[in-house]
Scaffold this motif. Structure first.
Motif, mmCIF file in Angstrom:
data_model
loop_
_atom_site.group_PDB
_atom_site.id
_atom_site.type_symbol
_atom_site.label_atom_id
_atom_site.label_comp_id
_atom_site.label_asym_id
_atom_site.label_seq_id
_atom_site.Cartn_x
_atom_site.Cartn_y
_atom_site.Cartn_z
ATOM 1 N N UNK A 1 0.839 -1.205 0.000
ATOM 2 C CA UNK A 1 0.000 0.000 0.000
ATOM 3 C C UNK A 1 0.872 1.252 0.000
ATOM 4 N N UNK A 2 0.237 2.406 0.042
ATOM 5 C CA UNK A 2 0.974 3.675 0.008
ATOM 6 C C UNK A 2 0.947 4.354 1.374
ATOM 7 N N UNK A 3 0.961 3.536 2.426
ATOM 8 C CA UNK A 3 0.956 4.068 3.784
ATOM 9 C C UNK A 3 2.385 4.360 4.244
ATOM 10 N N UNK A 4 2.594 5.583 4.688
ATOM 11 C CA UNK A 4 3.877 6.010 5.229
ATOM 12 C C UNK A 4 3.807 5.877 6.753
ATOM 13 N N UNK A 5 4.929 6.130 7.410
ATOM 14 C CA UNK A 5 4.926 6.093 8.875
ATOM 15 C C UNK A 5 6.014 7.010 9.431
ATOM 16 N N UNK A 6 5.781 7.431 10.654
ATOM 17 C CA UNK A 6 6.760 8.162 11.444
ATOM 18 C C UNK A 6 7.037 7.353 12.701
ATOM 19 N N UNK A 7 8.299 7.100 12.985
ATOM 20 C CA UNK A 7 8.657 6.484 14.255
ATOM 21 C C UNK A 7 8.740 7.619 15.269
ATOM 22 N N UNK A 8 7.782 7.635 16.200
ATOM 23 C CA UNK A 8 7.621 8.776 17.092
ATOM 24 C C UNK A 8 8.325 8.606 18.433
ATOM 25 N N UNK A 9 8.812 9.729 18.962
ATOM 26 C CA UNK A 9 9.479 9.773 20.266
ATOM 27 C C UNK A 9 8.749 10.771 21.161
ATOM 28 N N UNK A 10 9.002 10.684 22.463
ATOM 29 C CA UNK A 10 8.383 11.589 23.420
ATOM 30 C C UNK A 10 9.262 12.828 23.579
ATOM 31 N N UNK B 1 6.956 31.161 22.013
ATOM 32 C CA UNK B 1 6.429 31.227 23.370
ATOM 33 C C UNK B 1 5.494 30.075 23.706
ATOM 34 N N UNK B 2 5.259 29.176 22.768
ATOM 35 C CA UNK B 2 4.390 28.024 23.014
ATOM 36 C C UNK B 2 4.957 27.154 24.126
ATOM 37 N N UNK B 3 4.067 26.623 24.961
ATOM 38 C CA UNK B 3 4.475 25.727 26.039
ATOM 39 C C UNK B 3 3.954 24.319 25.774
ATOM 40 N N UNK B 4 4.748 23.331 26.161
ATOM 41 C CA UNK B 4 4.383 21.928 25.959
ATOM 42 C C UNK B 4 4.602 21.167 27.262
ATOM 43 N N UNK B 5 3.841 20.101 27.446
ATOM 44 C CA UNK B 5 3.983 19.300 28.671
ATOM 45 C C UNK B 5 5.251 18.462 28.644
ATOM 46 N N UNK B 6 5.731 18.154 27.447
ATOM 47 C CA UNK B 6 6.874 17.258 27.298
ATOM 48 C C UNK B 6 6.458 15.851 26.935
ATOM 49 N N UNK B 7 5.150 15.555 27.035
ATOM 50 C CA UNK B 7 4.659 14.215 26.705
ATOM 51 C C UNK B 7 4.203 14.093 25.262
ATOM 52 N N UNK B 8 4.336 15.170 24.500
ATOM 53 C CA UNK B 8 3.920 15.150 23.108
ATOM 54 C C UNK B 8 4.819 14.226 22.272
ATOM 55 N N UNK B 9 4.243 13.660 21.235
ATOM 56 C CA UNK B 9 5.013 12.866 20.289
ATOM 57 C C UNK B 9 5.735 13.800 19.332
ATOM 58 N N UNK B 10 7.004 13.501 19.048
ATOM 59 C CA UNK B 10 7.771 14.356 18.146
ATOM 60 C C UNK B 10 8.448 13.519 17.064
ATOM 61 N N UNK B 11 8.725 14.184 15.969
ATOM 62 C CA UNK B 11 9.484 13.581 14.879
ATOM 63 C C UNK B 11 10.967 13.801 15.102
ATOM 64 N N UNK B 12 11.723 12.712 14.997
ATOM 65 C CA UNK B 12 13.184 12.799 15.022
ATOM 66 C C UNK B 12 13.744 12.421 13.652
ATOM 67 N N UNK B 13 12.923 12.628 12.640
ATOM 68 C CA UNK B 13 13.297 12.345 11.245
ATOM 69 C C UNK B 13 13.553 10.864 10.996
ATOM 70 N N UNK B 14 12.798 10.010 11.662
ATOM 71 C CA UNK B 14 12.801 8.576 11.354
ATOM 72 C C UNK B 14 11.481 8.302 10.637
ATOM 73 N N UNK B 15 11.542 8.327 9.314
ATOM 74 C CA UNK B 15 10.351 8.179 8.471
ATOM 75 C C UNK B 15 10.401 6.869 7.696
ATOM 76 N N UNK B 16 9.239 6.354 7.396
ATOM 77 C CA UNK B 16 9.122 5.212 6.488
ATOM 78 C C UNK B 16 8.338 5.699 5.271
ATOM 79 N N UNK B 17 8.983 5.643 4.122
ATOM 80 C CA UNK B 17 8.443 6.251 2.906
ATOM 81 C C UNK B 17 8.311 5.231 1.784
ATOM 82 N N UNK B 18 7.613 5.635 0.749
ATOM 83 C CA UNK B 18 7.498 4.865 -0.480
ATOM 84 C C UNK B 18 8.077 5.694 -1.633
ATOM 85 N N UNK B 19 8.431 5.054 -2.738
ATOM 86 C CA UNK B 19 9.027 5.796 -3.864
ATOM 87 C C UNK B 19 8.140 6.916 -4.414
ATOM 88 N N UNK B 20 6.850 6.910 -4.080
ATOM 89 C CA UNK B 20 5.962 7.987 -4.534
ATOM 90 C C UNK B 20 6.422 9.348 -4.026
#
Length: 296
Positions: A140-149, A194-213
């Motif tokens: 399929x054409x589903x991508x993914x992000x490996x997420x970190x806290x 000035x945005x504040x975050x709890x620290x529990x948010x999911x973030x991208x560390x540039x670990x992506x799973x892609x397709x040739x599209x």
């Protein structure tokens, strides 16, 4: 399965080319631990994007260490590598960004692939989870992000940039790039907005799973990018923006895959000692062989 490593950065905050710093107990580069973790989980094609001056060195360095059955491509990310018919008349010394780094590999990748930063340590479970996702979504054409806290990806030595994710279940909704995140008094603050975050948010560390599209999308966006009147010597095109545009256009789905492990990076020179100690500890605990490669 294919692993693409981006190693064309300049290490301006680190003080030298951190991709080639001998952080491992036997002088290994940080990227070698990621490659080792990937091979343990079924990856068999390594694509490394670097500067032209480093291609021959890295090709020799890795080819002498990797098992003979592993395919290796070391490619140069060059400023002059533009879509057919496009030109850039200004002066520029730095690469065009992570999207262009990925696009550099368009001629050697013809299947699903994972993308990582060569100067980040993602943890062994992250590669296992990524590999399982790739096997389950080959057709399929589903991508993914490996997420970190978020709170687990900060530095004690200065601000960091992170893509803060909005997630619905295991579906990625959006990525908000924040460039100056610091931890202060139990919360995380973006010094720019000035945005504040709890620290529990999911973030991208540039670990992506892609397709040739993604290659056609990058080329189309790169053409638009190069036509921008405000383009300057520091403008870049980033992978998260490309994927987010594809997501919002309904062209792809993007799942968030839990990392399941530790992450660390070496943004500042002062991060080095902790990185060396961490890799030494993991090696002494038997998580990695010493030396890392049997034929050393």
């Amino acid at each position: 399965m294919i692993l693409l490593l981006m190693a064309a950065g300049s290490g301006s905050r680190y003080g030298k080319l951190k991709q080639f710093d001998d952080l491992g107990p036997n002088g290994e580069f940080l990227m070698e631990f990621g490659i080792s973790d990937a091979l343990k989980n079924g990856f068999d094609h390594i694509v490394l994007i670097t500067k032209k001056d480093n291609v021959a060195f890295l090709d020799d360095h890795l080819r002498s260490r990797l098992p003979s059955n592993i395919k290796l491509d070391v490619l140069a990310q060059e400023i002059t590598d533009l879509p057919d018919g496009c030109t850039f008349e200004g002066e520029r010394t730095k690469p065009w960004g992570t999207a262009h780094a990925v696009w550099t590999a368009r001629k050697v990748i013809d299947g699903p692939f994972a993308v990582i930063n060569a100067d980040d340590f993602y943890g062994q479970p992250a590669y296992e989870n990524a590999a399982n996702f790739m096997r389950a979504h080959q057709a399929d054409n589903t991508y993914a992000l490996v997420g970190y806290t978020l709170k687990d990806t900060l530095s004690e030595h200065g601000s960091v940039s992170r893509g803060v994710c909005k997630v619905d279940g295991d579906n990625l909704v959006s990525v908000d790039e924040r460039l100056k995140l610091v931890q202060e008094e139990g919360k995380v603050i973006d010094l720019d907005s000035g945005n504040e975050y709890t620290g529990n948010e999911s973030v991208s560390m540039n670990f992506w799973i892609c397709k040739p599209s993604i290659f056609d999308k990058i080329e189309n966006d790169f053409r638009t990018f190069l036509d921008c009147k405000d383009l300057d010597a520091k403008s870049e095109l980033y992978i998260p923006k490309i994927i987010q545009d594809m997501l919002q256009a309904g062209e792809i789905k993007v799942k968030v895959v839990p990392s399941g492990g530790d992450w660390f990076g070496v943004t500042y020179a002062s991060d080095r000692d902790a990185a060396v100690a961490y890799l030494k500890e993991k090696t002494e605990a038997g998580k990695y062989t010493s030396p890392l490669w049997p034929n050393e």
